[in-house]
Motif scaffolding. Structure first.
Motif: not given
Length: 252
Positions: A130, A132-133, A208, A211, A238, A241, A244
């Motif tokens: 993805k 968005s990641e 979003n 991918d 990436k 987390k 994010k």
């Protein structure tokens, strides 16, 4: 005008309810002032159009089945061009039926592809990444086709797969150029994204539903159980987390 047309048309023929937009209000509130400008009273109609388009991407345009079929057909078309069956300089002279018929009249790989599509024996998605990641999703679209082909060949050599039967599929760039639509506000002209928080949110969320994917026939999926894009392509890092979560909190 083209996008207003295909949103309604695609919504109708796919049975997806997202393409319902107020075309009359949009057209009524457009005027020509050196450039085509939207009156402020048409902003809500413009917002609903962009929201509809945003949701049509995962539901129709970037749905995994749509992308797999498109990628299989693109590879067949590329083979037709390489074999001089279709002239790439005159491809605008062909319609869908011409190209499909050209595929049906071939043997080998091209015939196998069109039969797979006819029988819905489609390639399977093995893995996806993805955008968005990622820290810098824009970097994905700078990857050249030669790099993709090199990665495909390396994977196929390692996993003992015919290179024709493995596809790394790049997502379509989510441009949403309509966000820059000029809007007449009082005596000034501004971009739609400057006066609409909804459009601004769509701009931030446009990756979003995008991918990077890899497809193979179902019988080859076990060979790629441990596949990782980072082993074959130079990709952006990436998002951590924790970072994010903090970005999400700060945006609320």
């Amino acid at each position: 005008m083209d996008r207003m047309d295909y949103l309604i048309r695609d919504s109708h023929y796919t049975g997806v309810a997202y393409g319902i937009i107020d075309i009359e209000r949009l057209i009524y509130n457009m005027k020509l002032e050196n450039n085509l400008v939207l009156d402020k009273k048409g902003v809500q109609a413009a917002e609903s159009t962009l929201v509809a388009r945003y949701f049509m991407y995962p539901s129709v345009y970037q749905h995994h089945t749509t992308r797999i079929v498109n990628s299989m057909f693109r590879r067949s078309l590329r083979k037709l061009i390489e074999q001089n069956i279709i002239d790439s300089e005159k491809i605008y002279q062909y319609d869908d039926a011409d190209m499909i018929m050209a595929c049906r009249n071939q043997d080998g790989f091209i015939k196998d592809m069109i039969q797979r599509m006819d029988n819905r024996d489609l390639f399977k998605k093995v893995d996806s990444l993805k955008l968005s990641e990622l820290e810098d999703p824009q970097k994905i679209f700078k990857i050249k086709r030669e790099q993709i082909k090199k990665a495909e060949n390396e994977i196929c050599e390692e996993k003992d797969i015919n290179p024709d039967y493995l596809i790394i599929d790049m997502p379509e760039y989510p441009s949403f150029d309509e966000m820059r639509t000029l809007v007449s506000v009082g005596d000034g002209i501004v971009n739609l994204s400057q006066i609409s928080s909804i459009v601004g949110a769509l701009r931030d969320a446009r990756f979003n539903h995008a991918d990077l994917c890899i497809y193979v026939p179902e019988e080859h999926t076990p060979k790629l159980a441990d596949f990782d894009f980072y082993d074959y392509l130079d990709l952006p890092e990436k998002i951590n987390k924790h970072d994010k979560q903090m970005r999400l909190v700060s945006s609320l």
